[in-house]
Design an enzyme around this catalytic site. Structure first.
Site, mmCIF file in Angstrom:
data_model
loop_
_atom_site.group_PDB
_atom_site.id
_atom_site.type_symbol
_atom_site.label_atom_id
_atom_site.label_comp_id
_atom_site.label_asym_id
_atom_site.label_seq_id
_atom_site.Cartn_x
_atom_site.Cartn_y
_atom_site.Cartn_z
ATOM 1 N N ASP A 227 0.822 -1.213 0.000
ATOM 2 C CA ASP A 227 0.000 0.000 0.000
ATOM 3 C C ASP A 227 0.854 1.260 0.000
ATOM 4 O O ASP A 227 1.886 1.330 0.665
ATOM 5 C CB ASP A 227 -0.888 -0.024 1.253
ATOM 6 C CG ASP A 227 -1.716 1.235 1.406
ATOM 7 O OD1 ASP A 227 -2.586 1.463 0.556
ATOM 8 O OD2 ASP A 227 -1.485 1.984 2.386
ATOM 9 N N GLU A 300 1.331 -0.559 -5.059
ATOM 10 C CA GLU A 300 0.454 0.579 -5.348
ATOM 11 C C GLU A 300 1.299 1.836 -5.448
ATOM 12 O O GLU A 300 1.939 2.243 -4.483
ATOM 13 C CB GLU A 300 -0.593 0.769 -4.248
ATOM 14 C CG GLU A 300 -1.528 1.929 -4.562
ATOM 15 C CD GLU A 300 -2.339 2.406 -3.366
ATOM 16 O OE1 GLU A 300 -3.499 2.810 -3.572
ATOM 17 O OE2 GLU A 300 -1.819 2.398 -2.243
#
Length: 586
Positions: A227, A300
């Site tokens: 993330d 990401e």
């Protein structure tokens, strides 16, 4: 009809694949279909209105039936839930409202029985301020003094008051610095106040987060989605320990919005690339020592291509298997949906991707409006076809296979911190709640998501018609089209290994052609315009006719018919092949 007269943009070809190259065996992740589950909204097993691990386990056969290779779970770790799991207080245990570690092990066991892989969300940038690490750092306990990014701040020469070290802004609006009374320093938080940034210039932090990866690999996961990589490192302070201010970007007049300033000093630092290479080494070393299948690393990063592509690795080191490709989201958000912009989004990835790497295609996630709402419901089949026919890996966010749309969330029902940190007049610009509403299983009470009386977020209004039960029962549906695409992708050597050409024809017809030596050819045609578009198929490939095998919902063309001239209506999407047989519906 001359093909040149039809082309409005240059043809692009990648992967000159032929049967001779079949000797190079691909790893499982290189042609996988990943499916993102937002656990809080997928399936509730205990009636509290919140999705959980046992709920996911109960629906694994649905994923298997879809044709999914691997399910990626948004964070399931212990958390105060300020940012619904992205504020982790214990990286080594399960959030109680989601279940227990034993429930997780049962999930892994069942997934393996079904030959499904489980991918976990790895949240490296920050922890919760309720983490024991942060509490020890606040108290300057030995070994934890520099676990987070701390600073004395600076004194205003005019007022004599202490102020934050810089003007940096957080993602969720407002200053990225927060004063801590106990420690008498500011800490950096690029997300919510309750999400202090870990200090990756501290080797102890680096090793601790590698320990997190190894722990969950031992529990049987098949990889991680990492993330929020852009803010992992911030620029080094100067000789006096001071950080530079960002300059005004001119992108917005809202001085609380992160986009008000540039992010030159707080995003996309070169050390971030190296850290990803180190994580890849952790995964590769684990496989080398313990055996088994390779584990995948997905990244990401909403970053420029020059930065993103470095995550793949270099000549001497391996990096992420798949840096997520958000171009089909970001280019369309900026410029609108059109055939030319779709081609631009594809070019932006394939023209920049290092040789020998695997592309991937993402339509949505828990942070972006649902695909059917962003592109228009009439284009959901077209976009699902696009990511399945293009080379490489597809990533589906739960509900995209159904054409689920965003829910309408009032200010009173808003719980996302990004929305809550704004105000009633602008919260809809920031809240991510609409794309996180509960999954729609049936047309019954609470869409079959829970047998309780309430759901943690209100259901989307269309759940009575857009749901798994209804779409499986219908003669034609988005879900059935999605399953046909999955079945085709899994069975076709051409789609897994073949070359790719794509064009814009006429004003707004987008065409993709996949070929692989003497194997079947496949052609995708999508009309992104407002009028009928025509293509003469023999001009595109060494075949006079193609047979229609999959069509978008509402298309009036007949499956199984052979076409030379193809007349494509607005929002219509068609998949054709040059072979006689038609793959059976799943």
């Amino acid at each position: 009809m001359e093909l040149a007269a039809l082309l409005t943009l240059l043809l692009f070809t990648i992967g000159q694949g032929d049967c001779a190259s079949a000797a190079t065996k691909k790893d499982w992740w290189q042609y996988a279909q990943f499916y993102q589950i937002y656990p809080r909204s997928f399936m509730d097993s205990d009636g509290d209105g919140i999705g959980d691990l046992n709920g996911i386990t109960s629906k694994l056969e649905y994923l298997k039936d879809l044709g999914v290779t691997a399910a990626w779970l948004s964070p399931i770790f212990t958390s105060p839930m300020v940012d619904f799991g992205y504020d982790i207080s214990d990286f080594f245990d399960i959030q109680p409202e989601y279940g227990t570690l034993e429930d997780f092990r049962a999930l892994i066991k069942r997934a393996k029985e079904l030959d499904l892989k489980i991918i976990l969300d790895f949240v490296p940038n920050h922890s919760s301020n309720e983490s024991i690490w942060f509490k020890k750092s606040v108290n300057r306990e030995r070994g934890y003094e520099d676990y987070y990014v701390w600073h004395d701040g600076k004194v205003n020469a005019t007022t004599g008051e202490r102020e934050p070290p810089t003007n940096w802004l957080q993602y969720f609006r407002g200053s990225a610095w927060e004063w801590n009374e106990v420690r008498q320093q500011y800490y950096l938080h690029q997300f919510a106040v309750q999400q202090p940034d870990l200090n990756y210039r501290n080797p102890a932090v680096v090793e601790q987060m590698k320990r997190v990866l190894r722990y969950w690999l031992k529990e049987g996961v098949s990889g991680f989605r990492c993330d929020a990589l852009p803010p992992l490192f911030e620029v080094l302070p100067d000789a006096e320990g001071q950080y530079p201010d960002e300059v005004v970007s001119g992108a917005t007049e809202d001085s609380e919005d992160r986009n008000y300033l540039t992010v030159k000093y707080i995003e996309n630092q070169p050390e971030t690339i190296d850290m990803v290479y180190q994580w890849r080494t952790v995964l590769d070393d684990y496989q080398r020592i313990y055996g088994g299948n390779s584990s995948v690393l997905l990244i990401e990063t909403y970053a420029p291509a020059w930065f993103t592509m470095q995550f793949y690795g270099n000549r001497t080191r391996e990096g992420a298997h798949l840096p997520f490709n958000f171009n089909l989201i970001t280019v369309m958000e900026e410029k609108g949906l059109s055939a030319g912009h779709v081609k631009e989004a594809i070019d932006l990835w394939l023209n920049n991707m290092p040789a020998g790497r695997t592309p991937n295609w993402v339509l949505g996630n828990h942070d972006k409006r649902r695909a059917a709402s962003r592109y228009g419901k009439e284009y959901i089949d077209a976009m699902n076809m696009l990511v399945m026919i293009l080379p490489g890996v597809s990533v589906t966010y739960q509900g995209e296979e159904l054409g689920m749309t965003d829910g309408e969330i009032s200010w009173e029902d808003t719980v996302d911190p990004w929305g809550c940190n704004s105000n009633p007049s602008i919260y809809e610009q920031y809240t991510r709640d609409p794309e996180r509403t509960p999954f729609q299983w049936t047309s019954g009470t609470n869409a079959g998501f829970t047998n309780g009386s309430t759901t943690w977020l209100p259901l989307a209004a269309d759940y009575k018609t857009v749901n798994v039960e209804s779409e499986l029962a219908a003669e034609e549906s988005h879900l059935k089209i999605y399953k046909e695409l999955m079945a085709l992708r899994k069975s076709s050597k051409t789609l897994q290994n073949g070359s790719t050409k794509y064009w814009v024809i006429g004003d707004d017809l987008f065409v993709v052609l996949r070929t692989y030596g003497d194997e079947d050819k496949y052609l995708l045609a999508i009309n992104f315009g407002s009028k009928e578009e025509t293509v003469y198929l023999p001009d595109l490939a060494d075949r006079s006719l193609f047979r229609l095998i999959i069509k978008s919902l509402g298309s009036e063309l007949t499956l199984g018919v052979w076409y030379g001239d193809l007349h494509v209506q607005p929002a219509e999407a068609l998949v054709l092949t040059d072979v006689l047989h038609i793959y059976p519906n799943p």
